[in-house]
Design an enzyme around this catalytic site. Structure first.
Site, short mmCIF file in Angstrom:
data_model
loop_
_atom_site.label_atom_id
_atom_site.label_comp_id
_atom_site.label_asym_id
_atom_site.label_seq_id
_atom_site.Cartn_x
_atom_site.Cartn_y
_atom_site.Cartn_z
N GLY A 28 0.83 -1.21 0.00
CA GLY A 28 0.00 0.00 0.00
C GLY A 28 0.86 1.25 0.00
N TYR A 157 -15.38 -4.05 6.90
CA TYR A 157 -14.01 -3.54 7.05
C TYR A 157 -13.53 -3.79 8.48
CZ TYR A 157 -10.50 0.31 7.29
OH TYR A 157 -9.37 1.09 7.48
N LYS A 161 -10.41 -6.16 9.74
CA LYS A 161 -9.27 -5.55 10.44
C LYS A 161 -9.06 -6.24 11.80
CE LYS A 161 -7.79 -2.19 7.71
NZ LYS A 161 -6.39 -2.14 7.20
N PRO A 184 -4.73 3.65 13.77
CA PRO A 184 -4.88 5.09 13.56
C PRO A 184 -6.35 5.54 13.63
CG PRO A 184 -3.66 4.06 11.76
CD PRO A 184 -4.36 2.95 12.53
N CYS A 185 -6.54 6.80 13.96
CA CYS A 185 -7.86 7.43 13.84
C CYS A 185 -8.01 7.85 12.37
CB CYS A 185 -7.94 8.65 14.76
SG CYS A 185 -6.67 9.89 14.44
N ASP A 291 -25.14 10.25 9.05
CA ASP A 291 -24.07 10.76 9.92
C ASP A 291 -23.07 9.66 10.25
OD1 ASP A 291 -25.85 13.18 12.02
OD2 ASP A 291 -24.52 13.45 10.30
P1 NAP Z 1 -5.36 4.33 0.21
O1 NAP Z 1 -4.85 5.71 0.06
O2 NAP Z 1 -6.68 3.97 -0.35
O3 NAP Z 1 -4.24 3.32 -0.37
C1 NAP Z 1 -4.51 1.95 -0.43
C2 NAP Z 1 -3.24 1.27 -0.87
O4 NAP Z 1 -3.50 -0.15 -0.94
C3 NAP Z 1 -2.76 1.72 -2.25
O5 NAP Z 1 -1.37 1.76 -2.27
C4 NAP Z 1 -3.29 0.59 -3.16
O6 NAP Z 1 -2.48 0.41 -4.31
C5 NAP Z 1 -3.12 -0.62 -2.23
N1 NAP Z 1 -4.01 -1.72 -2.60
C6 NAP Z 1 -5.36 -1.69 -2.67
N2 NAP Z 1 -5.84 -2.90 -3.09
C7 NAP Z 1 -4.74 -3.68 -3.30
C8 NAP Z 1 -4.54 -5.03 -3.77
N3 NAP Z 1 -5.58 -5.82 -4.10
N4 NAP Z 1 -3.27 -5.50 -3.86
C9 NAP Z 1 -2.22 -4.70 -3.56
N5 NAP Z 1 -2.31 -3.43 -3.10
C10 NAP Z 1 -3.57 -2.93 -2.98
O7 NAP Z 1 -5.40 3.92 1.74
P2 NAP Z 1 -4.77 4.68 3.02
O8 NAP Z 1 -5.76 5.69 3.48
O9 NAP Z 1 -3.36 5.07 2.73
O10 NAP Z 1 -4.79 3.46 4.08
C11 NAP Z 1 -3.58 2.79 4.42
C12 NAP Z 1 -3.89 1.91 5.60
O11 NAP Z 1 -4.34 2.74 6.69
C13 NAP Z 1 -5.02 0.91 5.34
O12 NAP Z 1 -4.72 -0.34 5.91
C14 NAP Z 1 -6.24 1.55 6.01
O13 NAP Z 1 -7.17 0.57 6.41
C15 NAP Z 1 -5.59 2.24 7.19
N6 NAP Z 1 -6.34 3.40 7.74
C16 NAP Z 1 -6.68 4.43 6.94
C17 NAP Z 1 -7.39 5.51 7.52
C18 NAP Z 1 -7.81 6.72 6.70
O14 NAP Z 1 -8.51 7.59 7.27
N7 NAP Z 1 -7.42 6.83 5.44
C19 NAP Z 1 -7.73 5.49 8.89
C20 NAP Z 1 -7.33 4.40 9.65
C21 NAP Z 1 -6.62 3.35 9.08
P3 NAP Z 1 -2.78 1.29 -5.66
O15 NAP Z 1 -2.86 2.73 -5.23
O16 NAP Z 1 -1.64 0.99 -6.50
O17 NAP Z 1 -4.07 0.75 -6.17
O1 GFB Z 2 -14.72 10.29 6.86
P1 GFB Z 2 -16.00 9.56 6.80
O2 GFB Z 2 -16.45 9.11 5.46
O3 GFB Z 2 -15.86 8.27 7.72
O4 GFB Z 2 -17.25 10.44 7.40
P2 GFB Z 2 -16.22 7.80 9.16
C1 GFB Z 2 -17.13 11.15 8.51
C2 GFB Z 2 -18.37 12.02 8.73
O5 GFB Z 2 -18.36 13.07 7.76
C3 GFB Z 2 -19.76 11.39 8.65
C4 GFB Z 2 -19.67 13.32 7.29
O6 GFB Z 2 -20.52 11.86 9.75
C5 GFB Z 2 -20.34 11.96 7.35
O7 GFB Z 2 -21.76 12.11 7.41
N1 GFB Z 2 -19.59 13.89 5.93
C6 GFB Z 2 -20.05 15.10 5.56
C7 GFB Z 2 -19.06 13.31 4.84
N2 GFB Z 2 -19.84 15.33 4.25
C8 GFB Z 2 -19.21 14.22 3.77
C9 GFB Z 2 -18.75 13.82 2.47
O8 GFB Z 2 -18.86 14.53 1.46
N3 GFB Z 2 -18.16 12.61 2.36
C10 GFB Z 2 -18.00 11.77 3.47
N4 GFB Z 2 -17.38 10.59 3.29
N5 GFB Z 2 -18.44 12.10 4.71
C11 GFB Z 2 -14.98 5.69 8.23
C12 GFB Z 2 -15.18 4.19 8.14
O9 GFB Z 2 -15.99 6.20 9.02
O10 GFB Z 2 -13.73 5.98 8.87
C13 GFB Z 2 -14.04 3.58 7.37
O11 GFB Z 2 -16.41 3.94 7.47
C14 GFB Z 2 -12.68 4.03 7.88
O12 GFB Z 2 -14.13 2.18 7.44
C15 GFB Z 2 -12.64 5.52 8.11
O13 GFB Z 2 -12.38 3.46 9.04
C16 GFB Z 2 -11.38 5.96 8.80
O14 GFB Z 2 -15.25 8.39 10.10
O15 GFB Z 2 -17.66 8.00 9.47
#
Ligand code: NAP
Ligand code: GFB
Length: 335
Positions: A28, A157, A161, A184-185, A291
């Site tokens: 990733g 998801y 996890k 992470p948050c 929400d």
């Molecule tokens: P992201 O931006 O969506 O990146 C996902 C990564 O996974 C990309 O490098 C993608 O490769 C790779 N990937 C997806 N499907 C794959 C597959 N089938 N085989 C190989 N590689 C694959 O995600 P991120 O936000 O950086 O998340 C990174 C980690 O943090 C994840 O484990 C996620 O669950 C965790 N996390 C994220 C958040 C958040 O708010 N974003 C919060 C808490 C935890 P390509 O780009 O090349 O497709």
């Molecule tokens: O970031 P978010 O999609 O994820 O949404 P969660 C957070 C809040 O933002 C929700 C509001 O209360 C939504 O209603 N929101 C307002 C929006 N406008 C928007 C918009 O345009 N797009 C989105 N997406 N939200 C995720 C989990 O929950 O948190 C995932 O479902 C992952 O699995 C991620 O863990 C970190 O914080 O609600």
């Protein structure tokens, strides 16, 4: 960019006696978190005995065991940071809970199995604070991972996890493996996913703000704006990930988040993006949209025991820097 004050403590923590040659595979590596780790490593956090390899899905589809095995045989990693996952915001999860479960279960099982078969010294996988039970006491801590069902919106998801923690404990108790995980948050920063359908709230708002400025239309945010979230800047998380890889020696997970006192409402997040994008137009709340989980307030008591002085980038500054990156990279950004 980000906050340099915390470096000395983290670097001091990271000094090593007799460094072995390390081959560190980051699955990733092209995503939001992967790119942040690449930036902090390229900009000085890498040690001379380390070779860092950042993977994309085009290098290997980790849902295939055979492809994953071939990848591990090719690189023979000594250490792994496993970030690869099917990731998305609230609305993507609500639409595809089954795929989020199946895709992430497959990737996680293949990567940890290949870490074991490849005698990997340490693997750090990535959970998320949304995996904790929805009906719980606050603040949430690491002991609560399996204490009841997660929020309905992202059960697929969340359970996939949680199974990483089950696999880590299995490989530890049966084979003495040091496979651990961080929690992470909500994360944000450069190289995020800005798809209006699949994005998390901050990148979705940045994209919608950009389009509203272009078309002189109102900014529509979803829901009531009342839910509360802790948001960590990807560059701060990246520094903590490198510290965990080098110094955290427990199989049990550790929460990597800003403190409870930094929790903000979605309305606060909207206002920070509006300021960061210099948007002057009308803001509309579409309360017909969900929400999701009201809050998932996590404690960083465990992290503070290890790193009492780690400094996080102030939220508004990090949002502003992320808005600037998005505007500068609009054409190439994931949308
Ligand atoms: P992201 O931006 O969506 O990146 C996902 C990564 O996974 C990309 O490098 C993608 O490769 C790779 N990937 C997806 N499907 C794959 C597959 N089938 N085989 C190989 N590689 C694959 O995600 P991120 O936000 O950086 O998340 C990174 C980690 O943090 C994840 O484990 C996620 O669950 C965790 N996390 C994220 C958040 C958040 O708010 N974003 C919060 C808490 C935890 P390509 O780009 O090349 O497709
Ligand atoms: O970031 P978010 O999609 O994820 O949404 P969660 C957070 C809040 O933002 C929700 C509001 O209360 C939504 O209603 N929101 C307002 C929006 N406008 C928007 C918009 O345009 N797009 C989105 N997406 N939200 C995720 C989990 O929950 O948190 C995932 O479902 C992952 O699995 C991620 O863990 C970190 O914080 O609600």
């Amino acid at each position: 960019m980000g906050n340099e004050q915390s470096e000395p403590q983290v670097e001091e923590e990271m000094a090593e006696e007799t460094p072995i040659k390390k081959v560190i595979l980051v699955t990733g590596g092209t995503g939001l978190v992967g790119q942040a780790i690449k930036k902090v490593v390229d900009e000085g956090l890498a040690l001379p005995n380390e070779e860092w390899i950042f993977l994309a899905s085009k290098d290997c589809d980790l849902t295939s065991y055979e492809a994953t095995k071939a990848l591990f045989d090719k690189h023979s990693p000594t250490h792994v940071i496993h970030l690869a996952a099917m990731v998305g915001g609230l609305f993507a999860n609500m639409r595809q809970n089954l795929e989020f479960f199946r895709m992430n279960m497959a990737m996680n099982d293949n990567v940890l199995r290949c870490c074991h078969e490849g005698n990997v010294i340490k693997c750090v996988s990535c959970l998320s604070t949304c995996i904790f039970p929805d009906k719980t006491t606050y603040p949430i801590d690491e002991t609560m991972v399996h204490n009841g069902p997660p929020h309905d919106s992202n059960f697929g998801y969340a359970y996939a996890k949680r199974m990483i923690d089950v696999l880590n404990r299995g490989y530890s108790t049966q084979y003495g493996r040091m496979f651990t995980s961080v929690v992470p948050c909500n994360v944000f920063g450069p190289y995020d996913n800005y798809s209006l359908e699949n994005a998390h709230v901050l990148p979705a708002l940045m994209h919608k703000c950009y389009l509203a400025k272009q078309h002189d239309t109102p900014l529509t945010t979803f829901g009531t704006g009342k839910p509360r979230r802790q948001f960590i800047y990807s560059l701060d998380l990246a520094r903590l990930f490198v510290w965990v890889l080098r110094k955290y020696e427990e199989v049990d997970p550790i929460i990597l988040s800003v403190g409870e006192e930094e929790e903000v409402s979605i309305t606060d997040a909207v206002n920070a993006v509006v300021k960061g994008m210099d948007f002057k137009g009308e803001i509309v709340y579409d309360t017909s949209k969900a929400d999701g989980q009201f809050k998932k307030t996590a404690s960083i008591g465990k992290l503070r025991k290890y790193l009492p002085d780690f400094k996080f980038t102030p939220f508004e500054q990090a949002v502003k820097e992320s808005c600037e990156w998005f505007v500068e990279n609009y054409d190439s950004a994931r949308k």
